[in-house]
Design a protein around this motif. Structure first.
Motif, PDB file in Angstrom:
ATOM      1  N   VAL A 331       0.848  -1.195   0.000  1.00 27.45           N
ATOM      2  CA  VAL A 331       0.000   0.000   0.000  1.00 27.45           C
ATOM      3  C   VAL A 331       0.886   1.248   0.000  1.00 27.45           C
ATOM      4  N   ALA A 332       1.986   1.194   0.771  1.00 29.74           N
ATOM      5  CA  ALA A 332       2.893   2.344   0.842  1.00 29.74           C
ATOM      6  C   ALA A 332       3.467   2.674  -0.542  1.00 29.74           C
ATOM      7  N   VAL A 333       3.723   1.646  -1.343  1.00 27.95           N
ATOM      8  CA  VAL A 333       4.224   1.869  -2.710  1.00 27.95           C
ATOM      9  C   VAL A 333       3.239   2.714  -3.503  1.00 27.95           C
ATOM     10  N   MET A 334       1.961   2.334  -3.398  1.00 32.83           N
ATOM     11  CA  MET A 334       0.953   3.040  -4.200  1.00 32.83           C
ATOM     12  C   MET A 334       0.728   4.453  -3.679  1.00 32.83           C
ATOM     13  N   VAL A 335       0.759   4.605  -2.368  1.00 33.74           N
ATOM     14  CA  VAL A 335       0.536   5.928  -1.779  1.00 33.74           C
ATOM     15  C   VAL A 335       1.694   6.870  -2.126  1.00 33.74           C
ATOM     16  N   THR A 336       2.919   6.386  -1.988  1.00 37.11           N
ATOM     17  CA  THR A 336       4.061   7.265  -2.290  1.00 37.11           C
ATOM     18  C   THR A 336       4.123   7.563  -3.792  1.00 37.11           C
ATOM     19  N   PHE A 337       3.719   6.589  -4.604  1.00 38.03           N
ATOM     20  CA  PHE A 337       3.666   6.864  -6.038  1.00 38.03           C
ATOM     21  C   PHE A 337       2.675   7.984  -6.305  1.00 38.03           C
ATOM     22  N   TYR A 338       1.475   7.828  -5.742  1.00 34.58           N
ATOM     23  CA  TYR A 338       0.420   8.816  -5.942  1.00 34.58           C
ATOM     24  C   TYR A 338       0.863  10.188  -5.446  1.00 34.58           C
ATOM     25  N   GLN A 339       1.501  10.186  -4.288  1.00 36.03           N
ATOM     26  CA  GLN A 339       1.787  11.442  -3.615  1.00 36.03           C
ATOM     27  C   GLN A 339       3.022  12.149  -4.172  1.00 36.03           C
ATOM     28  N   PHE A 340       4.013  11.398  -4.622  1.00 34.39           N
ATOM     29  CA  PHE A 340       5.282  12.014  -5.017  1.00 34.39           C
ATOM     30  C   PHE A 340       5.700  11.714  -6.453  1.00 34.39           C
ATOM     31  N   VAL A 341       5.589  10.442  -6.850  1.00 38.30           N
ATOM     32  CA  VAL A 341       6.196  10.040  -8.120  1.00 38.30           C
ATOM     33  C   VAL A 341       5.404  10.551  -9.317  1.00 38.30           C
ATOM     34  N   ARG A 342       4.096  10.416  -9.231  1.00 38.49           N
ATOM     35  CA  ARG A 342       3.248  10.785 -10.367  1.00 38.49           C
ATOM     36  C   ARG A 342       3.497  12.232 -10.796  1.00 38.49           C
ATOM     37  N   ALA A 343       3.468  13.138  -9.818  1.00 34.32           N
ATOM     38  CA  ALA A 343       3.664  14.552 -10.137  1.00 34.32           C
ATOM     39  C   ALA A 343       5.061  14.790 -10.725  1.00 34.32           C
ATOM     40  N   ALA A 344       6.061  14.094 -10.182  1.00 32.87           N
ATOM     41  CA  ALA A 344       7.429  14.287 -10.674  1.00 32.87           C
ATOM     42  C   ALA A 344       7.565  13.817 -12.120  1.00 32.87           C
ATOM     43  N   LEU A 345       6.928  12.704 -12.446  1.00 33.28           N
ATOM     44  CA  LEU A 345       6.998  12.191 -13.822  1.00 33.28           C
ATOM     45  C   LEU A 345       6.316  13.168 -14.780  1.00 33.28           C
ATOM     46  N   LEU A 346       5.171  13.668 -14.361  1.00 29.47           N
ATOM     47  CA  LEU A 346       4.449  14.611 -15.216  1.00 29.47           C
ATOM     48  C   LEU A 346       5.261  15.894 -15.392  1.00 29.47           C
ATOM     49  N   GLN A 347       5.834  16.378 -14.308  1.00 30.57           N
ATOM     50  CA  GLN A 347       6.644  17.606 -14.369  1.00 30.57           C
ATOM     51  C   GLN A 347       7.850  17.406 -15.292  1.00 30.57           C
ATOM     52  N   LEU A 348       8.527  16.282 -15.124  1.00 28.93           N
ATOM     53  CA  LEU A 348       9.708  15.982 -15.937  1.00 28.93           C
ATOM     54  C   LEU A 348       9.349  15.916 -17.419  1.00 28.93           C
ATOM     55  N   ASN A 349       8.121  15.481 -17.686  1.00 31.08           N
ATOM     56  CA  ASN A 349       7.697  15.344 -19.080  1.00 31.08           C
ATOM     57  C   ASN A 349       6.980  16.597 -19.599  1.00 31.08           C
ATOM     58  N   GLY A 350       7.014  17.675 -18.817  1.00 28.92           N
ATOM     59  CA  GLY A 350       6.522  18.956 -19.327  1.00 28.92           C
ATOM     60  C   GLY A 350       5.053  19.237 -19.104  1.00 28.92           C
ATOM     61  N   ALA A 351       4.392  18.477 -18.246  1.00 29.45           N
ATOM     62  CA  ALA A 351       2.960  18.723 -18.014  1.00 29.45           C
ATOM     63  C   ALA A 351       2.776  20.014 -17.227  1.00 29.45           C
ATOM     64  N   ASN A 352       1.725  20.756 -17.563  1.00 24.03           N
ATOM     65  CA  ASN A 352       1.491  22.014 -16.843  1.00 24.03           C
ATOM     66  C   ASN A 352       0.585  21.828 -15.639  1.00 24.03           C
ATOM     67  N   GLN A 353       0.022  20.647 -15.495  1.00 21.89           N
ATOM     68  CA  GLN A 353      -0.857  20.381 -14.353  1.00 21.89           C
ATOM     69  C   GLN A 353      -0.421  19.031 -13.792  1.00 21.89           C
ATOM     70  N   THR A 354       0.128  19.047 -12.582  1.00 20.22           N
ATOM     71  CA  THR A 354       0.684  17.790 -12.075  1.00 20.22           C
ATOM     72  C   THR A 354      -0.048  17.245 -10.856  1.00 20.22           C
ATOM     73  N   GLU A 355      -0.815  18.091 -10.194  1.00 21.45           N
ATOM     74  CA  GLU A 355      -1.485  17.633  -8.977  1.00 21.45           C
ATOM     75  C   GLU A 355      -2.861  17.061  -9.301  1.00 21.45           C
ATOM     76  N   PRO A 356      -3.168  15.894  -8.775  1.00 22.29           N
ATOM     77  CA  PRO A 356      -4.516  15.362  -8.986  1.00 22.29           C
ATOM     78  C   PRO A 356      -5.541  16.185  -8.203  1.00 22.29           C
ATOM     79  N   PRO A 357      -6.761  16.277  -8.710  1.00 24.80           N
ATOM     80  CA  PRO A 357      -7.755  17.106  -8.026  1.00 24.80           C
ATOM     81  C   PRO A 357      -8.224  16.485  -6.710  1.00 24.80           C
ATOM     82  N   LEU A 358      -8.577  17.345  -5.775  1.00 25.24           N
ATOM     83  CA  LEU A 358      -9.122  16.906  -4.484  1.00 25.24           C
ATOM     84  C   LEU A 358     -10.582  17.317  -4.407  1.00 25.24           C
ATOM     85  N   THR A 359     -11.332  16.553  -3.637  1.00 24.87           N
ATOM     86  CA  THR A 359     -12.682  16.980  -3.340  1.00 24.87           C
ATOM     87  C   THR A 359     -12.900  16.765  -1.833  1.00 24.87           C
ATOM     88  N   GLN A 360     -14.109  16.936  -1.376  1.00 22.51           N
ATOM     89  CA  GLN A 360     -14.383  16.703   0.040  1.00 22.51           C
ATOM     90  C   GLN A 360     -15.643  15.860   0.202  1.00 22.51           C
TER      91      GLN A 360
END
Ligand code: AMP
Ligand code: MG
Length: 436
Positions: A331-360
């Motif tokens: 579970v920690a793998v998936m959480v850290t991927f979601y929280q840190f890796v995903r945004a870094a990969l998108l940023q490295l590849n030039g994406a202008n929006q890297t954070e997933p949306p939040l709701t409540q």
């Protein structure tokens, strides 16, 4: 907090999740700026629309046309010259002089006092600027209609030329992670292919003596390597090139060899396991030789230990490789991927929006939470009887219990300073699926 890639990130005390994210973004930015760090990471490819989903648009897509190309009707109804609406008469009578359909423009011109039956999407005929919807009219004879003038204003129910997109202006901005709607938009402009960033090459490996590959016998104390499969699934959502480097034994020689090989092929290396206290020592030793890598204790649950940094160029590999050493717990793998890796990969590849949306949503039950760490609890987002969004946790929340993820459709994210949650409190929620 920003770190130059040449300066090791060494932290001993617990790191706030936001600071970890910022440090990662800073280092990725440094790598992007340092043009030789990652070779051709900003190279551009042309791909057809059917291959472009989840790729990142490399340059602004300019609209070659006005959309819509001409003023047209937004309703089924009758098109007429709207000046008659301003004459003060309560009832308006118009003579029907013909019909106009979508795709078949009307040749003639319509005189004041006359109207044309018009279908949605049909080009507005000359002399007409307003459409009265069919349902607002009554027929007085076969060839004339009547309606109340206070039901609409001049220009209503007409879509203007270029109101959606103007010729020469960006229809999709560079950096967009392309979604189905973007492909439809490009197609609506007659564009059959898009210029996108090349796919990042991401190597993954699992480390641990206890791990077995699928198909192998499970001997005493061994477990199947599941992390490479959840990581593959996560990476496939980003349309990347995945290089599977398999399972690596917990010994310095095998690890070092595996790291050098993986780094030689990839822009980013993601490993799992071997970064927790007790195991991290020899991983640290190897990292000191191979790169500048920090071993973090992050104030989060699950996913406390994580290594992050860059692997240095080697004689056989002229560029740097971004490295994430994720914790081993599934579970920690998936959480850290979601929280840190995903945004870094998108940023490295030039994406202008890297954070997933939040709701409540409203917590259905109390949730225990200690202040001083960010928690990612697995939950199901639903709806209460009053129609408001609600969440309930999916059973036992241990970092190794993958079923808690599998049955969930969202994370409940409890912030660093938050304490216990009472039933009925609103909490932050991040949905797993971005459907659109
Ligand atoms: P580690 O971070 O190596 O101490 O691992 C923490 C826990 O996660 C241990 O129970 C490991 O057996 C488990 N683990 C590590 N890697 C994997 C993997 N690839 N698949 C499944 N479980 C793993
Ligand atoms: Mg291990």
């Amino acid at each position: 907090m920003s770190h130059s890639p040449n300066e090791p990130i060494l932290l001993t005390s617990s790191l706030h999740v936001d600071d970890a994210r910022q440090a990662i973004a800073g280092l990725v930015n440094d790598l992007i700026q340092e043009s030789t760090a990652l070779h051709d990471h900003d190279a551009i490819e042309t791909v057809s629309l059917d291959q472009a989903i989840d790729r990142i648009l490399a340059i602004d897509l300019l609209s070659p046309i006005d959309v819509p190309a001409a003023d047209n009707s937004a309703m089924d109804g009758f098109a007429f010259d709207g000046k008659c609406l301003n004459t003060g008469s309560a009832n308006i009578t118009l003579r029907i002089v013909g019909s106009v359909f979508a795709g078949k423009p009307y040749e003639g011109s319509v005189a004041p006092g006359d109207c044309l039956k018009i279908m949605t999407g049909a080009v507005m005929p000359a002399g007409c600027d307003t459409v009265i919807p069919q349902e607002f009219t009554s027929a007085i004879t076969e060839n004339s209609i009547e309606f109340k003038s206070d039901q609409l204003k001049l220009g209503e129910n007409r879509r203007l030329r270029g109101e959606d997109l103007q010729k020469g202006k960006p229809a999709i901005a560079a950096g967009r992670l392309l979604r189905p709607s973007d492909l439809g938009l490009a197609a609506s402009l007659g564009i059959a292919s898009l210029q996108v960033k090349r796919r990042l090459k991401v190597a993954i490996l699992s480390s641990g003596d206890e791990l077995r590959t699928l198909g192998q016998e499970l001997d005493a104390g061994s477990i199947y390597d599941s992390n490479r499969y959840s990581l593959t699934g996560l990476l496939n959502r980003l349309n990347l090139d995945i290089i599977d480097c398999g399972i690596v034994r917990d010994d310095p020689t095998s690890l070092k060899k595996a790291f050098i090989e993986a780094a030689g092929k990839a822009d980013v290396l993601i490993s799992s396991g071997g970064v927790s206290v007790g195991e991290a020592d020899f991983t640290k030793q190897i990292m000191q030789e191979l790169g500048d890598v920090g071993f973090w204790k992050i104030a989060m649950r699950p996913g406390r230990p994580m290594a992050f940094g860059v692997l240095k160029p080697t004689p056989g590999n002229a560029r740097k490789t971004l490295f994430f050493g994720l914790p081993g717990n599934p579970v920690a793998v998936m959480v850290t991927f979601y929280q840190f890796v995903r945004a870094a990969l998108l940023q490295l590849n030039g994406a202008n929006q890297t954070e997933p949306p939040l709701t409540q949503a409203i917590a259905e039950e109390p949730i225990r939470k200690k202040p001083g760490r960010t928690e990612f609890q697995r939950a199901i987002l639903g709806r209460g009887t009053d129609g408001k969004p609600t969440v309930r946790l999916t059973g036992s929340q241990g970092a190794g219990i993958l079923r808690s993820m599998s049955e969930a459709n969202c994370f409940v994210i409890l912030g660093h300073d938050q304490g216990n949650i009472a039933a009925g409190d609103w909490v932050d929620v991040a949905l797993f699926d971005g459907l659109l």
